[in-house]
Design a protein around this motif. Structure first.
Motif, short mmCIF file in Angstrom:
data_model
loop_
_atom_site.label_atom_id
_atom_site.label_comp_id
_atom_site.label_asym_id
_atom_site.label_seq_id
_atom_site.Cartn_x
_atom_site.Cartn_y
_atom_site.Cartn_z
N THR A 107 -18.46 3.59 65.65
CA THR A 107 -18.76 3.09 67.00
C THR A 107 -17.76 2.04 67.45
OG1 THR A 107 -20.24 1.35 66.18
CG2 THR A 107 -21.23 3.50 66.65
N GLN A 142 -14.37 5.29 80.17
CA GLN A 142 -14.71 4.71 78.87
C GLN A 142 -14.41 3.22 78.78
OE1 GLN A 142 -16.12 6.29 76.22
NE2 GLN A 142 -16.30 8.20 77.39
N ARG A 179 -16.84 0.78 77.10
CA ARG A 179 -16.99 0.81 75.64
C ARG A 179 -16.16 -0.29 74.99
NH1 ARG A 179 -16.08 6.18 71.84
NH2 ARG A 179 -16.53 5.16 69.83
N CYS A 182 -19.40 -1.92 84.69
CA CYS A 182 -19.98 -1.95 83.34
C CYS A 182 -21.27 -2.77 83.39
CB CYS A 182 -19.00 -2.55 82.35
SG CYS A 182 -17.48 -1.59 82.16
N GLU A 229 -18.39 -6.01 73.06
CA GLU A 229 -17.97 -4.98 72.10
C GLU A 229 -18.67 -5.16 70.76
OE1 GLU A 229 -13.40 -4.37 73.83
OE2 GLU A 229 -13.75 -5.43 71.95
N GLN A 285 -22.57 -4.21 70.67
CA GLN A 285 -22.92 -2.79 70.65
C GLN A 285 -22.33 -2.07 69.44
OE1 GLN A 285 -21.39 -1.85 74.51
NE2 GLN A 285 -19.30 -1.46 73.79
#
Length: 612
Positions: free
Chosen positions: A65, A93, A96, A118, A238, A241
């Motif tokens: 991840t 993305q 992420r 986001c 970051e 998550q």
């Protein structure tokens, strides 16, 4: 019908060519981004390594991840994969890896991506505004294995959209519950334990550390520009998550916070000692000129001790009586400074009583508030300076190596002792609130100077001692725990390697500010040749802190029934230490006498120690 079919086919061809052209255009742009990144050697940039939590080319986070190239990881591979994800993937993305995007966009002048969409990042900004970031250090807690070297975390402060001042704590930790210390060390050092990355109200940390655990907190406001703050904020998302694994010696609260600071500082991470400790993070931030200002919050228990040293025992007893009656504290014939200290001692004592007894009555709280009001009214410019010497920035380094000459049993030896972390009872402990010792995996080797014999003299897996002086206001219990392998005399008075675990409890009395006398009652268990034995081990001693940066320690230990034969071994020990602050060096002279009935053995050692 045929014409409609031709139109559809023509449209499909045009659409396919457009998509192909867009794909080729994206590929060409991506190739140019990759070429520019290669030219600038961004994969070797320290900020890129910090964003990936990589030290010495090894990734500390192996989760898929977090690492796009986890099957074939390298800094360069991860950079290529990140650029491809951001600018060649059809879906958006950027949410992420928002921190990677912000940094790469700045370094390569990349097209903007919709980071404002986001949701997690925008919610984080609204929930925990970051107009100011501070590094927070909670002092050591020897009763908690995961915090025995202190704990470091981040404090986030800011004003939200409604104009409210908010303070939050960002912390990385693991579950260190249970009393099985060997299992805890094995799990956290070999297997790894689940790591938790939490956001919580800062006041909860204050209540936990200052109130419940009576630990001091140092806050260091960081000197950061807005771009650095934005990058840290995006990087925190970051990490939140990502599945994180906690390792005591290589990926703990200190290393995680250090990587976060390195994201802003753009400096290569290097560790001087065997591993990074929370105090090392504070010192590194100071060395990188990231600290703008600092302040200390001390628990009431330690305020009582620090301020109480300015009074005689009779004066402390009188102040305690006045507080217990909730009277205005006063002593006769006091100067202005002594009156101020009287109010501080009374306030700390009452607040500590409220915390320890959970007394939240209106009268108890009103009494503390009244003392605060008197202090602000009568002494508006006074500040308490008695605890400034406890600043973690002033402490010696946590790793050390010692080289010594030993004379025992008519033989001469050279001794080498490696201490990965942290400090001995005979080290300079003036920066702690009491005399303490903490050792993890210390190894002592002896080389016989007459032949080539090399011996493992001692192996300490874990040892902790704390000599907290007792006083009538805040109490204080001293204690020790040790486990490892060391030589112990058998029934024939010959030293034999023995595995052991020992624990002790007792009291310490402080005379003035420089002399501690202590008494401990210990219980131990030894294992040798497949047999175990429980034994008693009382100890008494004196520690004197002297002028010219010196310290002396004298102790006597009685070990009873270690072989099951009710025999008694006496160990007399004297250690004289001299510290050289600027060079992080110290010299130690130790004299030991071991006695069993009429048998005696003396040992002498002179050693030079280096902290690093």
């Amino acid at each position: 019908m045929l014409s409609k079919l031709l139109i559809i086919c023509l449209s499909f061809v045009i659409y396919s060519q457009t998509v192909l052209a867009d794909t080729e255009s994206k590929d060409l742009k991506l190739d140019s981004y990759l070429e520019l990144a290669t030219q600038k050697n961004l994969a070797a940039h320290p900020t890129w390594a910090a964003l990936l939590h990589v030290s010495e080319a090894k990734a500390n986070i192996r989760s898929d991840t977090f690492l796009l190239s986890h099957t074939d990881f390298s800094l360069a591979n991860e950079l290529r994969a990140t650029l491809h994800l951001l600018y060649a993937d059809q879906s958006n993305q950027v949410c992420r890896f928002p921190a990677r995007y912000l940094w790469l966009q700045k370094e390569l002048n990349l097209p903007a991506l919709p980071i404002q969409n986001c949701g997690d990042l925008q919610e984080f900004k609204a929930r925990a505004p970051m107009q100011e970031i501070a590094l927070a250090f909670a002092s050591e807690n020897l009763a908690q294995p995961s915090s025995m070297m202190g704990h470091v975390f981040l404090k986030l402060s800011g004003v939200d959209e409604r104009g409210q001042n908010l303070e939050h704590a960002i912390s990385f930790f693991t579950d260190a519950g249970g009393i099985n210390v060997p299992k805890l060390f094995f799990d956290s050092m070999v297997i790894g334990k689940k790591g938790y990355f939490s956001l919580s109200p800062y006041q909860e940390k204050i209540s936990l550390y200052l109130g419940e655990e009576q630990r001091s907190i140092w806050e260091y406001t960081l000197r950061l520009n807005q771009q650095q703050k934005d990058l840290i904020q995006a990087h925190l998302i970051e990490l939140r998550q990502t599945d994180l694994v906690y390792f005591f010696q290589k990926y703990n609260c200190a290393t995680v916070i250090d990587f976060i600071l390195a994201v802003a500082a753009s400096r290569t991470l290097d560790t001087n000692g065997f591993w990074l400790t929370p105090k090392d993070v504070v010192k590194r931030a100071h060395e990188l000129d990231l600290i703008d200002s600092s302040r200390m919050m001390s628990p009431n228990r330690w305020l009582i001790r620090a301020v109480g040293e300015q009074f005689t025992s009779q004066e402390r007893a009188l102040i305690a009586q006045q507080v217990e009656r909730q009277a205005v504290p006063s002593l006769t014939e006091l100067d202005t400074n002594k009156t101020y200290l009287t109010l501080q001692l009374a306030r700390a004592y009452q607040a500590y009583r409220n915390e320890s007894t959970k007394d939240q009555s209106a009268s108890a709280l009103a009494y503390v508030k009244n003392l605060d009001g008197m202090t602000k009214r009568d002494f508006p410019v006074h500040q308490l300076q008695v605890l400034e010497s406890k600043n973690p920035l002033e402490t010696p380094q946590d790793s050390q190596v010692a080289l010594g000459f030993v004379r025992q049993d008519r033989e001469s030896y050279a001794r080498v002792t490696l201490t990965p972390t942290s400090h001995h009872l005979d080290d300079d402990n003036r920066h702690y609130f009491s005399e303490t010792e903490l050792l993890l995996f210390e190894l002592s080797l002896l080389k016989n100077l007459r032949n080539r014999q090399l011996l493992i003299d001692k192996l300490t897996v874990y040892a902790a001692q704390s000599f907290i002086p007792y006083d009538n206001m805040s109490g204080g219990i001293s204690g020790a725990i040790r486990m490892g392998i060391k030589p112990q005399f058998d029934a024939t008075f010959r030293p034999k390697k023995t595995a052991f675990i020992e624990g002790a409890l007792g009291f310490t009395h402080r005379s003035g500010t420089d002399i501690d006398s202590f008494a401990l009652l210990g219980l131990g268990m030894a294992w040798r040749n497949g047999q175990s034995q429980v034994y008693l081990q009382p100890e008494i001693g004196v520690i004197a802190r002297e002028i010219f940066d010196m310290k002396s320690r004298l102790s006597v230990v009685l070990t009873s029934n270690i072989h099951g034969d009710h025999a008694r071994n006496l160990h007399y020990r004297f250690v004289q230490s001299k510290y050289f602050q600027k060079e992080s060096l110290s010299i130690h002279l130790s004299i030991d006498r071991f006695q069993q009935q009429k048998k005696r053995q003396n040992s002498y050692e002179l050693s030079l120690k280096k902290m690093f």
